[in-house]
Design an enzyme around this catalytic site. Structure first.
Site, PDB file in Angstrom:
ATOM      1  CB  ALA A   1      -0.809   0.167  20.009  1.00  0.00           C
TER       2      ALA A   1
ATOM      3  CB  SER B   1      -0.940  -0.078   1.204  1.00  0.00           C
ATOM      4  OG  SER B   1      -1.815   0.983   1.235  1.00  0.00           O
TER       5      SER B   1
ATOM      6  N   GLY C   1      -1.292  -0.284  14.306  1.00  0.00           N
ATOM      7  CA  GLY C   1      -1.291  -1.677  13.864  1.00  0.00           C
ATOM      8  C   GLY C   1      -0.268  -1.906  12.767  1.00  0.00           C
TER       9      GLY C   1
ATOM     10  CG  ASP D   1      -2.857  -0.717  -2.197  1.00  0.00           C
ATOM     11  OD1 ASP D   1      -2.917   0.462  -1.772  1.00  0.00           O
ATOM     12  OD2 ASP D   1      -3.303  -1.681  -1.549  1.00  0.00           O
TER      13      ASP D   1
HETATM   14  C1  16G Z   1      -4.113  -0.227   7.576  1.00  0.00           C
HETATM   15  C2  16G Z   1      -5.585  -0.296   7.303  1.00  0.00           C
HETATM   16  C3  16G Z   1      -6.199   1.085   7.323  1.00  0.00           C
HETATM   17  C4  16G Z   1      -5.889   1.796   8.603  1.00  0.00           C
HETATM   18  C5  16G Z   1      -4.409   1.783   8.878  1.00  0.00           C
HETATM   19  C6  16G Z   1      -4.132   2.281  10.275  1.00  0.00           C
HETATM   20  C7  16G Z   1      -6.762  -1.777   5.785  1.00  0.00           C
HETATM   21  C8  16G Z   1      -6.869  -2.288   4.374  1.00  0.00           C
HETATM   22  N1  16G Z   1      -5.821  -0.881   5.993  1.00  0.00           N
HETATM   23  O1  16G Z   1      -3.439   0.420   6.547  1.00  0.00           O
HETATM   24  O2  16G Z   1      -7.573   0.950   7.162  1.00  0.00           O
HETATM   25  O3  16G Z   1      -6.344   3.116   8.573  1.00  0.00           O
HETATM   26  O4  16G Z   1      -3.924   0.455   8.800  1.00  0.00           O
HETATM   27  O5  16G Z   1      -2.782   2.257  10.528  1.00  0.00           O
HETATM   28  O6  16G Z   1      -7.498  -2.187   6.674  1.00  0.00           O
HETATM   29  P1  16G Z   1      -2.215   2.363  11.993  1.00  0.00           P
HETATM   30  O7  16G Z   1      -2.775   1.204  12.788  1.00  0.00           O
HETATM   31  O8  16G Z   1      -0.743   2.308  11.824  1.00  0.00           O
HETATM   32  O9  16G Z   1      -2.674   3.676  12.553  1.00  0.00           O
HETATM   33 ZN    ZN Z   2      -3.601   1.052   0.131  1.00  0.00          ZN
END
Ligand code: 16G
Ligand code: ZN
Length: 544
Positions: A510, A65, A512, A287
């Site tokens: 936290a 992504s 993800g 992507d």
């Molecule tokens: C991922 C998630 C996105 C979310 C981001 C948060 C999908 C396809 N992608 O890219 O929706 O906004 O994580 O990131 O679910 P973070 O947990 O680092 O804040």
């Molecule tokens: Zn993406």
């Protein structure tokens, strides 16, 4: 399954010890050079999933992504085009981590999994796979294919280079139509462009009201959106794709793309702050499953139209059509957001439009699962991930209405519009190309400029800060990530700080996708939002 000797030889080619993997919100995502093991095991797992789903096609996307070019990742898409079922996420993680021990651990775990799930490893299965433009993609694809080939009757359809939402869509359509036309990217173009043609014909729209500039993040969205739009009468000559250098790996997401624009609240490289003709701009991510819009006002100031603005635009639009055909009681309309949604957008949707809003944890799958509880479920993260989903009941009510010969012509027109919109929107997952066309269609129908769209409500000033902590796993949240349960006592301190400001809100969770904790703050002025974010960050640092 393959004989033990061949299996062991393949295993040793791809699998290495010493790394711990986790299937996260966006699948497995790491530096590309540590991914071979998990690609191999995901090949096995995707094959098992398809056999378990009675041979239906399972999708697989190799992408990272908006991450930097040296990263990559993989995620599995279930047969209806939605994200992999949660229980299988743990199987994917556990299978990968058995392979980082040794061959015996891997084959013991695999046998156990196959036995527990009652899978016949010789049964037929189908996988549709695609990848984004990253340099590591072909190598990782080979590792994946070797994994899937340990199951002898898995048929692979390799779509080559696609956007993530194209792969979701083709997975779902491939399962729906067994004997129809080839389900490939040209099928995708045809589906969405014919919905666009139907909508513009219904509403008498002859041309785009303004020039369109698309920042494609130097990713796979660039060749795909060009291929789709360049031969079409509406778009040909009216759109320009910048940051389209998808064949130079190092340029991916560099100084451009949805994440850059949203995080820095500024124009990407390649788009000028000029105002010489009516124009709307948008940025995809690497992507193309995420999009944000923007424009420059009369003073040349950058104005962002993010996921919250898209949610409000679609919600208002569908609300007005539903009420024009008196279906507001029979079909439920709802909006799903996350804690990152600007407080002004939530206020506008609930108080001005009177539409219910639900908040879920971050990550597309959470929003999607909530949105399908509505007949028209609009879901967007502020960062531009999102789409609209329509229920079975929606389809039934609309087609019943369309077959009623006593309807007025204006009612028929609105019902047709609803039906065609459900075809213009990629309901499997957020899709930069389809969302872009949906937004352009709504703006064209309403006769709105980007300025008019922006004026519907004004964002509260906000700030997002990344804080590095020794162990982010101790940050546990509740109430859709809006409150901390742990570390103990920290939420009380945040609440006390928030109470010092006007219309303020702050939360900590936290990440993800990164080894960090994120602090979000919003308040009635820029100074207050910055000050609150900085004080909450300090408290987080001192507590860790
Ligand atoms: C991922 C998630 C996105 C979310 C981001 C948060 C999908 C396809 N992608 O890219 O929706 O906004 O994580 O990131 O679910 P973070 O947990 O680092 O804040
Ligand atoms: Zn993406």
């Amino acid at each position: 399954m393959l004989d033990k000797g061949t299996l062991e030889r393949l295993f040793k080619t791809y699998c290495k010890p010493g790394f711990t993997y986790a299937y996260g919100t966006a699948g497995f995502r790491y530096k590309a050079d540590v991914l071979d093991t998990v690609m191999f095991t995901t090949g096995v797992l995707a094959g098992l999933r398809s056999i378990y789903m009675e041979g239906r096609t399972v999708g697989v996307m190799i992408t990272a992504s908006h991450n930097p070019p040296e990263d990559n990742g993989v995620k599995i898409v279930d047969p209806k085009g939605e994200m992999l079922e949660q229980s299988w996420e743990s199987y994917a993680t556990d299978l990968a981590n058995s392979a980082t021990q040794d061959f015996t651990a891997f084959s013991v775990f695999l046998q156990k999994l196959v036995h527990e799930l009652g899978i016949d490893t010789n049964a037929p299965g189908n996988i549709a796979i695609a990848r984004d433009s990253r340099e590591s993609g072909p190598r990782l694809l080979r590792a994946f294919l070797s994994g899937s080939r340990i199951l002898p009757n898995i048929r692979i359809t390799d779509h080559g280079l696609l956007t993530t939402p194209q792969l979701h869509f083709l997975t779902s359509k491939g399962n729906e139509q067994q004997n129809g036309p080839a389900v490939d990217r040209f099928f995708y173009y045809k589906e969405f462009l014919s919905a666009w043609d139907d909508i513009t014909a219904l509403c008498g729209i002859k041309s785009l009201p303004y020039k369109l500039e698309i920042d494609a993040a130097n990713g796979i969205g660039a060749p795909r959106v060009k291929e789709m739009l360049s031969a079409h009468k509406f778009f040909d000559g009216n759109f320009r794709v910048v940051n389209d250098d998808w064949q130079t790996p190092a340029s991916l997401n560099h100084l451009c793309g949805a994440d850059y624009v949203k995080t820095n609240q500024r124009l990407p490289h390649g788009i000028q702050a000029k105002n010489d003709c009516p124009r709307i701009c948008c940025s995809f991510d690497g992507d193309a499953d995420r999009i944000v819009f923007y424009f420059c006002d009369s003073k040349g100031q950058f104005r962002l139209l993010d996921g919250d603005k898209m949610a409000t635009l679609f919600a208002k639009f569908f609300q007005s059509i539903l009420s024009s055909v008196n279906l507001q009681e029979s079909l439920s309309l709802g909006v799903v957001q996350t804690a990152y949604a600007n407080g002004s957008s939530t206020h506008y949707i609930e108080q001005v439009l009177g539409i219910p809003v639900t908040c879920t944890p971050t990550g597309v799958k959470h929003l999607h699962h909530e949105a399908i509880n509505h007949d028209i479920g609009v879901y967007f993260e502020a960062n531009g991930h999102g789409t609209v989903v329509f229920s079975k009941k929606f389809d039934e009510v609309v087609s019943r209405g369309l077959s009623n010969r006593h309807q007025s012509s204006s009612t028929l027109q609105s019902l047709r519009l609803l039906s065609k919109f459900s075809n213009l929107i990629n309901q499997t997952v957020g899709d930069a190309i389809s969302d872009m066309m949906g937004v352009l269609a709504v703006l064209s129908i309403l006769g709105w400029s980007p300025q008019k769209w922006d004026l519907e409500y004004t964002d509260l000033p906000n700030k997002l800060v990344k804080v590095l902590v020794p162990d982010r796993t101790v940050y546990k949240t509740t109430n859709a990530e809006r409150q901390l349960l742990s570390p103990p006592g920290l939420q009380g301190k945040i609440d006390a700080l928030v109470a010092d400001y006007q219309h303020a809100r702050s939360f900590v969770r936290a990440s993800g996708t990164e080894d960090a904790v994120r602090v979000y703050a919003e308040a009635s002025t820029r100074e207050e939002a910055d000050s609150l974010a900085s004080r909450v960050s300090q408290v987080v640092k001192h507590n860790s």
